[in-house]
Design a protein around this motif. Structure first.
Motif, PDB file in Angstrom:
ATOM      1  N   ALA A   1      34.083 -27.303 -31.559  1.00 26.49           N
ATOM      2  CA  ALA A   1      33.434 -28.339 -30.746  1.00 26.49           C
ATOM      3  C   ALA A   1      34.203 -28.630 -29.462  1.00 26.49           C
ATOM      4  CB  ALA A   1      33.281 -29.624 -31.559  1.00 26.49           C
ATOM      5  N   VAL A   2      35.543 -28.458 -29.489  1.00 28.77           N
ATOM      6  CA  VAL A   2      36.343 -28.880 -28.327  1.00 28.77           C
ATOM      7  C   VAL A   2      37.265 -27.781 -27.802  1.00 28.77           C
ATOM      8  CG1 VAL A   2      36.220 -31.350 -28.843  1.00 28.77           C
ATOM      9  CG2 VAL A   2      38.070 -29.969 -29.851  1.00 28.77           C
ATOM     10  N   ALA A   3      37.020 -26.519 -28.211  1.00 30.31           N
ATOM     11  CA  ALA A   3      37.764 -25.399 -27.608  1.00 30.31           C
ATOM     12  C   ALA A   3      37.383 -25.336 -26.134  1.00 30.31           C
ATOM     13  CB  ALA A   3      37.413 -24.088 -28.312  1.00 30.31           C
ATOM     14  N   GLY A   4      38.377 -25.153 -25.268  1.00 31.04           N
ATOM     15  CA  GLY A   4      38.128 -25.180 -23.834  1.00 31.04           C
ATOM     16  C   GLY A   4      38.240 -26.571 -23.235  1.00 31.04           C
ATOM     17  N   GLN A   5      38.435 -27.594 -24.114  1.00 29.50           N
ATOM     18  CA  GLN A   5      38.644 -28.967 -23.638  1.00 29.50           C
ATOM     19  C   GLN A   5      40.022 -29.471 -24.088  1.00 29.50           C
ATOM     20  OE1 GLN A   5      34.645 -29.922 -25.490  1.00 29.50           O
ATOM     21  NE2 GLN A   5      34.803 -31.546 -23.983  1.00 29.50           N
ATOM     22  N   PHE A   6      40.156 -29.671 -25.387  1.00 29.11           N
ATOM     23  CA  PHE A   6      41.419 -30.166 -25.941  1.00 29.11           C
ATOM     24  C   PHE A   6      42.467 -29.056 -26.036  1.00 29.11           C
ATOM     25  CE2 PHE A   6      38.728 -33.607 -26.865  1.00 29.11           C
ATOM     26  CZ  PHE A   6      39.465 -34.693 -27.293  1.00 29.11           C
ATOM     27  N   TYR A   7      42.007 -27.832 -26.134  1.00 27.58           N
ATOM     28  CA  TYR A   7      42.899 -26.675 -26.238  1.00 27.58           C
ATOM     29  C   TYR A   7      42.157 -25.463 -25.681  1.00 27.58           C
ATOM     30  CZ  TYR A   7      40.092 -25.565 -30.376  1.00 27.58           C
ATOM     31  OH  TYR A   7      39.045 -25.284 -31.220  1.00 27.58           O
ATOM     32  N   PRO A   8      42.887 -24.409 -25.280  1.00 31.66           N
ATOM     33  CA  PRO A   8      42.225 -23.249 -24.663  1.00 31.66           C
ATOM     34  C   PRO A   8      41.286 -22.516 -25.618  1.00 31.66           C
ATOM     35  CG  PRO A   8      44.581 -23.256 -24.171  1.00 31.66           C
ATOM     36  CD  PRO A   8      44.360 -24.298 -25.224  1.00 31.66           C
ATOM     37  N   LEU A   9      40.213 -21.983 -25.059  1.00 31.68           N
ATOM     38  CA  LEU A   9      39.216 -21.242 -25.840  1.00 31.68           C
ATOM     39  C   LEU A   9      39.656 -19.801 -26.087  1.00 31.68           C
ATOM     40  CD1 LEU A   9      36.368 -20.898 -27.080  1.00 31.68           C
ATOM     41  CD2 LEU A   9      35.495 -20.548 -24.772  1.00 31.68           C
TER      42      LEU A   9
ATOM     43  N   GLU B   1      28.169 -31.792 -43.563  1.00 40.31           N
ATOM     44  CA  GLU B   1      28.680 -31.050 -42.399  1.00 40.31           C
ATOM     45  C   GLU B   1      28.410 -31.766 -41.071  1.00 40.31           C
ATOM     46  OE1 GLU B   1      30.573 -28.620 -43.049  1.00 40.31           O
ATOM     47  OE2 GLU B   1      29.999 -28.279 -45.128  1.00 40.31           O
ATOM     48  N   ILE B   2      27.410 -32.649 -41.053  1.00 44.38           N
ATOM     49  CA  ILE B   2      27.006 -33.287 -39.792  1.00 44.38           C
ATOM     50  C   ILE B   2      28.156 -34.098 -39.196  1.00 44.38           C
ATOM     51  CG2 ILE B   2      25.412 -34.957 -38.740  1.00 44.38           C
ATOM     52  CD1 ILE B   2      23.393 -34.082 -40.973  1.00 44.38           C
ATOM     53  N   ALA B   3      28.914 -34.778 -40.059  1.00 42.31           N
ATOM     54  CA  ALA B   3      30.027 -35.610 -39.579  1.00 42.31           C
ATOM     55  C   ALA B   3      31.083 -34.774 -38.867  1.00 42.31           C
ATOM     56  CB  ALA B   3      30.659 -36.354 -40.756  1.00 42.31           C
ATOM     57  N   HIS B   4      31.186 -33.502 -39.221  1.00 40.47           N
ATOM     58  CA  HIS B   4      32.237 -32.631 -38.677  1.00 40.47           C
ATOM     59  C   HIS B   4      31.789 -31.857 -37.430  1.00 40.47           C
ATOM     60  CE1 HIS B   4      35.083 -33.071 -42.045  1.00 40.47           C
ATOM     61  NE2 HIS B   4      33.990 -33.262 -42.752  1.00 40.47           N
ATOM     62  N   ARG B   5      30.486 -31.811 -37.186  1.00 41.22           N
ATOM     63  CA  ARG B   5      29.956 -30.887 -36.187  1.00 41.22           C
ATOM     64  C   ARG B   5      30.551 -31.075 -34.789  1.00 41.22           C
ATOM     65  NH1 ARG B   5      23.727 -30.569 -36.478  1.00 41.22           N
ATOM     66  NH2 ARG B   5      24.274 -29.674 -38.510  1.00 41.22           N
ATOM     67  N   PHE B   6      30.702 -32.325 -34.368  1.00 39.33           N
ATOM     68  CA  PHE B   6      31.197 -32.608 -33.011  1.00 39.33           C
ATOM     69  C   PHE B   6      32.561 -33.309 -33.020  1.00 39.33           C
ATOM     70  CE2 PHE B   6      26.495 -32.856 -32.899  1.00 39.33           C
ATOM     71  CZ  PHE B   6      26.265 -31.712 -32.151  1.00 39.33           C
TER      72      PHE B   6
ATOM     73  N   MET C   1      37.238 -20.423 -35.498  1.00 43.27           N
ATOM     74  CA  MET C   1      38.258 -20.865 -34.552  1.00 43.27           C
ATOM     75  C   MET C   1      38.655 -19.700 -33.651  1.00 43.27           C
ATOM     76  SD  MET C   1      38.810 -24.091 -35.287  1.00 43.27           S
ATOM     77  CE  MET C   1      40.291 -24.369 -34.315  1.00 43.27           C
ATOM     78  N   PRO C   2      39.223 -19.986 -32.459  1.00 44.10           N
ATOM     79  CA  PRO C   2      39.627 -18.895 -31.559  1.00 44.10           C
ATOM     80  C   PRO C   2      40.587 -17.888 -32.207  1.00 44.10           C
ATOM     81  CG  PRO C   2      39.650 -20.964 -30.371  1.00 44.10           C
ATOM     82  CD  PRO C   2      39.377 -21.307 -31.802  1.00 44.10           C
TER      83      PRO C   2
ATOM     84  N   VAL D   1      41.425 -29.751 -33.884  1.00 46.03           N
ATOM     85  CA  VAL D   1      42.575 -29.469 -33.016  1.00 46.03           C
ATOM     86  C   VAL D   1      43.848 -29.163 -33.802  1.00 46.03           C
ATOM     87  CG1 VAL D   1      41.663 -30.854 -31.121  1.00 46.03           C
ATOM     88  CG2 VAL D   1      43.242 -31.910 -32.741  1.00 46.03           C
ATOM     89  N   GLN D   2      43.862 -29.501 -35.094  1.00 41.42           N
ATOM     90  CA  GLN D   2      45.054 -29.240 -35.922  1.00 41.42           C
ATOM     91  C   GLN D   2      45.152 -27.774 -36.367  1.00 41.42           C
ATOM     92  OE1 GLN D   2      46.959 -31.727 -35.938  1.00 41.42           O
ATOM     93  NE2 GLN D   2      45.578 -33.455 -35.620  1.00 41.42           N
ATOM     94  N   ILE D   3      44.026 -27.124 -36.520  1.00 42.57           N
ATOM     95  CA  ILE D   3      43.994 -25.818 -37.202  1.00 42.57           C
ATOM     96  C   ILE D   3      44.788 -24.735 -36.470  1.00 42.57           C
ATOM     97  CG2 ILE D   3      42.451 -24.013 -38.090  1.00 42.57           C
ATOM     98  CD1 ILE D   3      40.380 -26.305 -38.548  1.00 42.57           C
ATOM     99  N   PRO D   4      44.722 -24.635 -35.122  1.00 41.38           N
ATOM    100  CA  PRO D   4      45.524 -23.602 -34.458  1.00 41.38           C
ATOM    101  C   PRO D   4      47.037 -23.725 -34.695  1.00 41.38           C
ATOM    102  CG  PRO D   4      43.772 -24.340 -33.000  1.00 41.38           C
ATOM    103  CD  PRO D   4      43.779 -25.267 -34.165  1.00 41.38           C
ATOM    104  N   PHE D   5      47.524 -24.940 -34.924  1.00 40.91           N
ATOM    105  CA  PHE D   5      48.949 -25.108 -35.224  1.00 40.91           C
ATOM    106  C   PHE D   5      49.293 -24.447 -36.559  1.00 40.91           C
ATOM    107  CE2 PHE D   5      48.332 -28.546 -32.174  1.00 40.91           C
ATOM    108  CZ  PHE D   5      49.487 -28.456 -31.404  1.00 40.91           C
ATOM    109  N   LEU D   6      48.415 -24.632 -37.547  1.00 40.62           N
ATOM    110  CA  LEU D   6      48.620 -23.973 -38.848  1.00 40.62           C
ATOM    111  C   LEU D   6      48.511 -22.457 -38.713  1.00 40.62           C
ATOM    112  CD1 LEU D   6      46.630 -26.212 -41.375  1.00 40.62           C
ATOM    113  CD2 LEU D   6      49.116 -25.998 -41.179  1.00 40.62           C
ATOM    114  N   GLN D   7      47.548 -22.001 -37.909  1.00 36.47           N
ATOM    115  CA  GLN D   7      47.378 -20.547 -37.722  1.00 36.47           C
ATOM    116  C   GLN D   7      48.588 -19.949 -37.010  1.00 36.47           C
ATOM    117  OE1 GLN D   7      43.382 -21.061 -35.904  1.00 36.47           O
ATOM    118  NE2 GLN D   7      42.667 -19.574 -37.414  1.00 36.47           N
ATOM    119  N   HIS D   8      49.185 -20.698 -36.092  1.00 34.79           N
ATOM    120  CA  HIS D   8      50.397 -20.240 -35.413  1.00 34.79           C
ATOM    121  C   HIS D   8      51.531 -20.048 -36.417  1.00 34.79           C
ATOM    122  CE1 HIS D   8      53.309 -19.848 -32.097  1.00 34.79           C
ATOM    123  NE2 HIS D   8      54.092 -20.665 -32.783  1.00 34.79           N
ATOM    124  N   ARG D   9      51.619 -20.954 -37.392  1.00 33.35           N
ATOM    125  CA  ARG D   9      52.686 -20.885 -38.384  1.00 33.35           C
ATOM    126  C   ARG D   9      52.398 -19.861 -39.488  1.00 33.35           C
ATOM    127  NH1 ARG D   9      56.060 -24.526 -40.476  1.00 33.35           N
ATOM    128  NH2 ARG D   9      56.644 -22.625 -41.587  1.00 33.35           N
ATOM    129  N   PHE D  10      51.161 -19.818 -39.965  1.00 34.31           N
ATOM    130  CA  PHE D  10      50.870 -19.113 -41.212  1.00 34.31           C
ATOM    131  C   PHE D  10      49.792 -18.042 -41.111  1.00 34.31           C
ATOM    132  CE2 PHE D  10      52.072 -23.565 -42.384  1.00 34.31           C
ATOM    133  CZ  PHE D  10      53.338 -23.265 -42.878  1.00 34.31           C
TER     134      PHE D  10
END
Length: 264
Positions: free
Chosen positions: A5-13, A113-118, A89-90, A124-133
């Motif tokens: 939902a926020v790739a390219g805004q809060f973090y790079p796409l 799922e609707i609550a999570h869509r936007f 995710m990217p 924004v947390q997930i790329p940090f985990l992907q960077h580590r693991f």
């Protein structure tokens, strides 16, 4: 599949630019895994809160599933909503933990799922985990529109029960920024007042202090749910790893506060 939902805004796409930005966030931070059971991490744009987040992610152990409690900023969906979709995710797709999800059927936590869509607070947390693991872990995203004390404690206890029944190694992560759009001096004072209650793992006092000072921490319910879950896992100690505010980067007089806290 849940789309970013926020790739390219809060973090790079783009994965290349995202890797560069995440590496910047971790610059000068030593990776030292600890027996972390729970954590509080901010969820602003990486340029503002990425280093505070990285300071926490540098301490996390490898787990089967990272269970996220995030506030619902959008107002969409169920009051307490769990996602069971795959998250695109990217850095690659991440699966949700459907085993623990099934064990939460019939509780206060809806599968929705609707609550999570936007909503950005967990994404924004997930790329940090992907960077580590890499991509070798599951997530269980829980979005909380209802954040009163009774609800938060129940959510935390139910999630801890289901996680224990699953037999998996889990880490509970609360996504929250602290004070919003106040002076740096005010943010520093009231945020540390609130943080001290988190460090004492005292949920009723946490709610009392938040009301007393009218502190605009957006994820107060998720923080309380995380503390309640961590207590069920025998958490004994806490640490404020890093505190900062948006003004440290922007220079603006009105700031948002960011706290990185771990619970062991």
């Amino acid at each position: 599949m849940r789309q970013p939902a926020v790739a390219g805004q809060f973090y790079p796409l783009s994965p290349k630019n995202l890797k560069k930005e995440i590496s910047r966030c971790f610059q000068g931070i030593e990776i030292t895994p600890r027996d972390v059971i729970g954590a509080v991490v901010p969820h602003a744009g990486y340029i503002y809160s990425g280093q505070v987040a990285a300071s926490v992610y540098a301490t996390l152990p490898k787990a089967d599933t990272y269970i996220f409690f995030g506030p619902n900023h959008t107002g969409y969906g169920s009051p307490v909503a769990m996602s069971q979709d795959t998250w695109k995710m990217p850095f690659g797709d991440i699966e949700t933990d459907r085993d623990i999800g099934k064990l939460l059927a019939g509780t206060i936590i809806d599968m929705d799922e609707i609550a999570h869509r936007f909503e950005h607070s967990i994404e924004v947390q997930i790329p940090f985990l992907q960077h580590r693991f890499g991509n070798d872990f599951n997530i269980l995203p829980i979005c909380m529109g209802m954040q009163d004390e009774e609800t938060a404690v129940e959510v935390g206890q139910e999630v801890a029960r289901a996680a224990k029944e699953s037999g998996k190694k889990v880490v509970f992560i609360a996504s929250s920024d602290m004070s919003h759009y106040v002076s740096a001096e005010h943010a520093d004072r009231v945020d540390h007042y609130l943080i001290d209650a988190v460090l004492d793992m005292d949920v009723p006092e946490f709610y009392r202090r938040r009301a007393e000072e009218n502190i605009s921490a957006c994820g107060y319910g998720p923080i309380s749910a995380m503390l309640s879950a961590a207590k069920e896992y025998g958490a004994k100690s806490t640490e404020l790893v890093k505190y900062a505010n948006s003004g440290d980067v922007s220079g603006d007089p009105m700031v948002v506060g960011y706290a990185g806290i771990i619970v062991e």
